[in-house]
Motif scaffolding. Sequence first.
Motif, PDB file in Angstrom:
ATOM      1  N   UNK A  50       0.829  -1.211   0.000  1.00  0.00           N
ATOM      2  CA  UNK A  50       0.000   0.000   0.000  1.00  0.00           C
ATOM      3  C   UNK A  50       0.863   1.261   0.000  1.00  0.00           C
ATOM      4  N   UNK A  51       2.013   1.207   0.672  1.00  0.00           N
ATOM      5  CA  UNK A  51       2.959   2.325   0.658  1.00  0.00           C
ATOM      6  C   UNK A  51       3.482   2.536  -0.769  1.00  0.00           C
ATOM      7  N   UNK A  52       3.820   1.438  -1.460  1.00  0.00           N
ATOM      8  CA  UNK A  52       4.279   1.527  -2.850  1.00  0.00           C
ATOM      9  C   UNK A  52       3.165   2.087  -3.728  1.00  0.00           C
ATOM     10  N   UNK A  53       1.939   1.658  -3.481  1.00  0.00           N
ATOM     11  CA  UNK A  53       0.782   2.142  -4.242  1.00  0.00           C
ATOM     12  C   UNK A  53       0.602   3.647  -4.065  1.00  0.00           C
ATOM     13  N   UNK A  54       0.743   4.138  -2.848  1.00  0.00           N
ATOM     14  CA  UNK A  54       0.590   5.574  -2.586  1.00  0.00           C
ATOM     15  C   UNK A  54       1.609   6.387  -3.388  1.00  0.00           C
ATOM     16  N   UNK A  55       2.806   5.862  -3.536  1.00  0.00           N
ATOM     17  CA  UNK A  55       3.853   6.579  -4.265  1.00  0.00           C
ATOM     18  C   UNK A  55       3.736   6.412  -5.782  1.00  0.00           C
ATOM     19  N   UNK A  56       3.269   5.251  -6.223  1.00  0.00           N
ATOM     20  CA  UNK A  56       3.225   4.975  -7.663  1.00  0.00           C
ATOM     21  C   UNK A  56       1.893   5.355  -8.302  1.00  0.00           C
ATOM     22  N   UNK A  57       0.824   5.309  -7.526  1.00  0.00           N
ATOM     23  CA  UNK A  57      -0.485   5.653  -8.058  1.00  0.00           C
ATOM     24  C   UNK A  57      -1.296   4.489  -8.596  1.00  0.00           C
ATOM     25  N   UNK A  58      -0.664   3.309  -8.738  1.00  0.00           N
ATOM     26  CA  UNK A  58      -1.429   2.150  -9.196  1.00  0.00           C
ATOM     27  C   UNK A  58      -0.700   0.855  -8.860  1.00  0.00           C
ATOM     28  N   UNK A  59      -1.502  -0.185  -8.685  1.00  0.00           N
ATOM     29  CA  UNK A  59      -0.921  -1.514  -8.483  1.00  0.00           C
ATOM     30  C   UNK A  59      -0.421  -2.067  -9.814  1.00  0.00           C
ATOM     31  N   UNK A  60      -1.071  -1.663 -10.889  1.00  0.00           N
ATOM     32  CA  UNK A  60      -0.661  -2.146 -12.204  1.00  0.00           C
ATOM     33  C   UNK A  60       0.782  -1.750 -12.520  1.00  0.00           C
ATOM     34  N   UNK A  61       1.181  -0.549 -12.104  1.00  0.00           N
ATOM     35  CA  UNK A  61       2.561  -0.106 -12.360  1.00  0.00           C
ATOM     36  C   UNK A  61       3.573  -0.933 -11.577  1.00  0.00           C
ATOM     37  N   UNK A  62       3.136  -1.598 -10.522  1.00  0.00           N
ATOM     38  CA  UNK A  62       4.004  -2.445  -9.700  1.00  0.00           C
ATOM     39  C   UNK A  62       3.995  -3.901 -10.161  1.00  0.00           C
ATOM     40  N   UNK A  63       3.129  -4.215 -11.098  1.00  0.00           N
ATOM     41  CA  UNK A  63       2.902  -5.595 -11.527  1.00  0.00           C
ATOM     42  C   UNK A  63       3.816  -5.973 -12.692  1.00  0.00           C
TER      43      UNK A  63
END
Length: 117
Positions: A41-54
């Motif tokens: 969730x911390x990564x999501x807050x910084x990146x703006x999406x879970x897709x960008x982390x996938x």
Amino acid sequence: MKKIYYLKTCDTCKRIMRSLSLDGFTIREIKTKPITVSELEEMFQLSGSYESLFSRRAKKYAAMGLKDQKLEEVDYKQLILSDYTFLKRPVIISDTTIFIGSDKKNMQLLKEYFKTN
């Protein structure tokens, strides 16, 4: 907060980490100690999406037939939490800046960031 999430068997992660000055960073190997919901969730807050982390490069992505499905943000989140291979890596967090993956554009931004900080 300065953190790096990586996979120790990934030569690309190791090469990137060797090229940076990692003083003050918490280094986290994601296979032996999977990421938590709060970390994701911390990564999501910084990146703006879970897709960008996938990571669509994960072998399970094709094996599970995910390329033929329409995935939503909640799906990306669940998949990343279910298996470490779905996290695009490395993920480098420095204060409020996040760098995700090893593509050429991201690596250029990362090098420029480390030169000025």
